[in-house]
Design a protein around this motif. Sequence first.
Motif, PDB file in Angstrom:
ATOM      1  N   ILE A 183       8.134  38.771  66.339  1.00  0.00           N
ATOM      2  CA  ILE A 183       9.053  39.025  65.518  1.00  0.00           C
ATOM      3  C   ILE A 183       9.973  38.174  65.448  1.00  0.00           C
ATOM      4  O   ILE A 183      10.954  38.045  66.556  1.00  0.00           O
ATOM      5  N   ARG A 184      10.337  37.178  64.311  1.00  0.00           N
ATOM      6  CA  ARG A 184      11.152  36.191  64.575  1.00  0.00           C
ATOM      7  C   ARG A 184      12.220  36.257  63.522  1.00  0.00           C
ATOM      8  O   ARG A 184      11.895  36.768  62.491  1.00  0.00           O
ATOM      9  N   GLY A 185      13.602  35.829  63.912  1.00  0.00           N
ATOM     10  CA  GLY A 185      14.554  35.779  62.790  1.00  0.00           C
ATOM     11  C   GLY A 185      15.912  35.603  63.662  1.00  0.00           C
ATOM     12  O   GLY A 185      15.833  35.222  64.876  1.00  0.00           O
ATOM     13  N   SER A 186      16.920  36.048  63.011  1.00  0.00           N
ATOM     14  CA  SER A 186      18.287  35.678  63.598  1.00  0.00           C
ATOM     15  C   SER A 186      18.480  37.101  64.370  1.00  0.00           C
ATOM     16  O   SER A 186      17.722  38.214  64.113  1.00  0.00           O
ATOM     17  N   LEU A 187      19.420  37.067  65.407  1.00  0.00           N
ATOM     18  CA  LEU A 187      19.737  38.210  66.088  1.00  0.00           C
ATOM     19  C   LEU A 187      20.147  39.394  65.174  1.00  0.00           C
ATOM     20  O   LEU A 187      19.660  40.342  65.392  1.00  0.00           O
ATOM     21  N   LYS A 188      21.076  39.090  64.208  1.00  0.00           N
ATOM     22  CA  LYS A 188      21.405  39.943  63.241  1.00  0.00           C
ATOM     23  C   LYS A 188      20.093  40.775  62.498  1.00  0.00           C
ATOM     24  O   LYS A 188      19.911  41.920  62.273  1.00  0.00           O
ATOM     25  N   GLU A 189      19.380  39.781  61.943  1.00  0.00           N
ATOM     26  CA  GLU A 189      17.912  40.334  61.318  1.00  0.00           C
ATOM     27  C   GLU A 189      16.979  41.042  62.193  1.00  0.00           C
ATOM     28  O   GLU A 189      16.565  42.197  61.654  1.00  0.00           O
ATOM     29  N   ILE A 190      17.064  40.861  63.474  1.00  0.00           N
ATOM     30  CA  ILE A 190      16.108  41.646  64.468  1.00  0.00           C
ATOM     31  C   ILE A 190      16.896  42.760  64.823  1.00  0.00           C
ATOM     32  O   ILE A 190      16.016  44.031  64.566  1.00  0.00           O
ATOM     33  N   GLN A 191      18.095  42.704  64.677  1.00  0.00           N
ATOM     34  CA  GLN A 191      18.660  43.940  65.280  1.00  0.00           C
ATOM     35  C   GLN A 191      18.729  44.971  63.969  1.00  0.00           C
ATOM     36  O   GLN A 191      18.224  46.182  64.294  1.00  0.00           O
ATOM     37  N   ILE A 192      18.705  44.571  62.746  1.00  0.00           N
ATOM     38  CA  ILE A 192      18.605  45.561  61.652  1.00  0.00           C
ATOM     39  C   ILE A 192      16.975  46.074  61.475  1.00  0.00           C
ATOM     40  O   ILE A 192      16.876  47.262  61.367  1.00  0.00           O
ATOM     41  N   TYR A 193      16.104  45.031  61.811  1.00  0.00           N
ATOM     42  CA  TYR A 193      14.694  45.527  61.873  1.00  0.00           C
ATOM     43  C   TYR A 193      14.423  46.620  62.886  1.00  0.00           C
ATOM     44  O   TYR A 193      13.684  47.544  62.543  1.00  0.00           O
ATOM     45  N   LEU A 194      15.050  46.454  63.928  1.00  0.00           N
ATOM     46  CA  LEU A 194      14.838  47.479  65.117  1.00  0.00           C
ATOM     47  C   LEU A 194      15.264  48.726  64.736  1.00  0.00           C
ATOM     48  O   LEU A 194      15.156  49.677  65.667  1.00  0.00           O
ATOM     49  N   GLU A 195      16.199  48.753  64.131  1.00  0.00           N
ATOM     50  CA  GLU A 195      16.973  50.196  63.635  1.00  0.00           C
ATOM     51  C   GLU A 195      15.888  51.285  62.974  1.00  0.00           C
ATOM     52  O   GLU A 195      15.858  52.229  63.022  1.00  0.00           O
ATOM     53  N   GLU A 196      14.651  50.531  62.498  1.00  0.00           N
ATOM     54  CA  GLU A 196      13.977  51.374  61.768  1.00  0.00           C
ATOM     55  C   GLU A 196      12.452  51.701  62.482  1.00  0.00           C
ATOM     56  O   GLU A 196      11.679  52.819  62.051  1.00  0.00           O
ATOM     57  N   ILE A 197      12.570  50.984  63.680  1.00  0.00           N
ATOM     58  CA  ILE A 197      11.210  51.302  64.360  1.00  0.00           C
ATOM     59  C   ILE A 197      11.358  51.223  65.997  1.00  0.00           C
ATOM     60  O   ILE A 197      12.363  50.855  66.306  1.00  0.00           O
ATOM     61  N   GLU A 198      10.328  51.662  66.473  1.00  0.00           N
ATOM     62  CA  GLU A 198      10.410  51.929  67.937  1.00  0.00           C
ATOM     63  C   GLU A 198       9.401  50.953  68.580  1.00  0.00           C
ATOM     64  O   GLU A 198       7.978  51.055  68.190  1.00  0.00           O
ATOM     65  N   LEU A 199       9.672  49.767  69.427  1.00  0.00           N
ATOM     66  CA  LEU A 199       8.581  49.007  69.855  1.00  0.00           C
ATOM     67  C   LEU A 199       8.045  49.652  71.052  1.00  0.00           C
ATOM     68  O   LEU A 199       8.627  50.284  71.880  1.00  0.00           O
ATOM     69  N   LYS A 200       6.751  49.303  71.427  1.00  0.00           N
ATOM     70  CA  LYS A 200       6.123  49.588  72.518  1.00  0.00           C
ATOM     71  C   LYS A 200       5.236  48.533  73.195  1.00  0.00           C
ATOM     72  O   LYS A 200       5.283  47.366  72.579  1.00  0.00           O
ATOM     73  N   GLY A 201       5.202  48.480  74.435  1.00  0.00           N
ATOM     74  CA  GLY A 201       4.301  47.328  75.262  1.00  0.00           C
ATOM     75  C   GLY A 201       5.313  46.396  75.836  1.00  0.00           C
ATOM     76  O   GLY A 201       6.610  46.652  75.817  1.00  0.00           O
ATOM     77  N   ILE A 223      10.934  37.939  69.488  1.00  0.00           N
ATOM     78  CA  ILE A 223      10.537  39.052  70.201  1.00  0.00           C
ATOM     79  C   ILE A 223       9.045  39.086  70.269  1.00  0.00           C
ATOM     80  O   ILE A 223       8.437  38.900  69.645  1.00  0.00           O
ATOM     81  N   CYS A 224       8.540  38.377  71.477  1.00  0.00           N
ATOM     82  CA  CYS A 224       6.806  38.415  71.823  1.00  0.00           C
ATOM     83  C   CYS A 224       6.592  39.768  72.312  1.00  0.00           C
ATOM     84  O   CYS A 224       6.930  40.231  73.355  1.00  0.00           O
ATOM     85  N   ARG A 225       5.617  40.338  71.561  1.00  0.00           N
ATOM     86  CA  ARG A 225       5.036  41.722  72.239  1.00  0.00           C
ATOM     87  C   ARG A 225       3.665  41.763  72.213  1.00  0.00           C
ATOM     88  O   ARG A 225       3.076  41.315  71.562  1.00  0.00           O
ATOM     89  N   GLU A 226       3.167  42.371  73.482  1.00  0.00           N
ATOM     90  CA  GLU A 226       1.718  42.609  74.086  1.00  0.00           C
ATOM     91  C   GLU A 226       1.007  41.358  73.899  1.00  0.00           C
ATOM     92  O   GLU A 226      -0.025  41.376  73.335  1.00  0.00           O
ATOM     93  N   LEU A 227       1.483  40.395  74.559  1.00  0.00           N
ATOM     94  CA  LEU A 227       1.046  38.885  74.536  1.00  0.00           C
ATOM     95  C   LEU A 227      -0.488  39.048  75.018  1.00  0.00           C
ATOM     96  O   LEU A 227      -0.694  39.785  75.911  1.00  0.00           O
ATOM     97  N   THR A 228      -1.579  38.384  74.217  1.00  0.00           N
ATOM     98  CA  THR A 228      -2.810  38.300  74.594  1.00  0.00           C
ATOM     99  C   THR A 228      -3.678  39.532  74.413  1.00  0.00           C
ATOM    100  O   THR A 228      -4.933  39.580  74.462  1.00  0.00           O
ATOM    101  N   LYS A 229      -2.796  40.747  73.958  1.00  0.00           N
ATOM    102  CA  LYS A 229      -3.699  41.726  73.841  1.00  0.00           C
ATOM    103  C   LYS A 229      -4.104  42.158  72.429  1.00  0.00           C
ATOM    104  O   LYS A 229      -3.501  41.361  71.209  1.00  0.00           O
TER     105      LYS A 229
END
Length: 288
Positions: free
Chosen positions: A207-225, A195-201
């Motif tokens: 956020i690099r990892g397996s789909l499963k790892e990223i899925q677990i990570y996103l359970e705890e946070i809310e992404l913006k941008g 997941i590449c977020r807020e590029l150049t800003k």
Amino acid sequence: MHIQKSFENSQSGILYLIPTPIGNLEDMTYRAVRLLDEVTLIAAEDTRQTKKLLNHFHIKTPQISLHEHNIMEKIDYLIDKLHQGESIAQVSDAGMPSISDPGHELVLACLEQHIPVVSIPGASAGLTALIASGLSPQPFYFYGFLPRKKQEQIFVLEQLKSREETLIFYESPHRIKKTIQVLSNVFDETRQAVICRELTKRYEEYIRGSLKEIQIYLEEIELKGEICLLVSGTSDEDSQEEMVDLPLKECVLQVMQEQDLTAKEAIKYVAKMKKMKKQDVYQAYHQE
């Protein structure tokens, strides 16, 4: 057939396709700034957004709104302007015009009228994310925004599942969790993604990892941008692992579909993959 010599005594004006920064205004090129100042008119996806850019560079060129809801109404007007010798710049809110943004219809209209269309190099979120993602940069497959409805999303991803290229998607922050969940279900959850977020800003983040790892990570946070999502392509080994438990006939049919092979070629491929005699695979394939 028609050959365009972009700057050789054209009787008409030129349509310039000018990328705008995807976040950092310092990414605007000298040539892009000069052309925006020199053209007669700027066709902008959102004139309010482009006005901020023009003010930053002290550009006074007038604008006209050109977005997905009015583009067919404005094409004839813009073509007339170009035929009168006036050059026009087309811009989207961020990045390359026509890439997940409106504008392609105007390009086609210009080409039909033999009006020169000139693209200017500049920012593109997909490629910016790709080269820093750590995933294979080539070949890649740019898809853009996935459908919003889950079943339509699943249908599209099933078509992309066996592609070997790195896949590039655009996604909104409030849909990214559900999209990752669907990807994990349709693809192998061990597939690598970024997941590449807020590029150049200022708050740029990868956020690099397996789909499963990223899925677990996103359970705890809310992404913006603004978000660009990249997923690694499948490999021959992945495809073969998925087919290990398939009946021979289904295996041959799947190879024919995925690799565009004849039945004879697919039988040979499956026999080699499963370390079997071609005759045994042939018999299984033709068995009623």
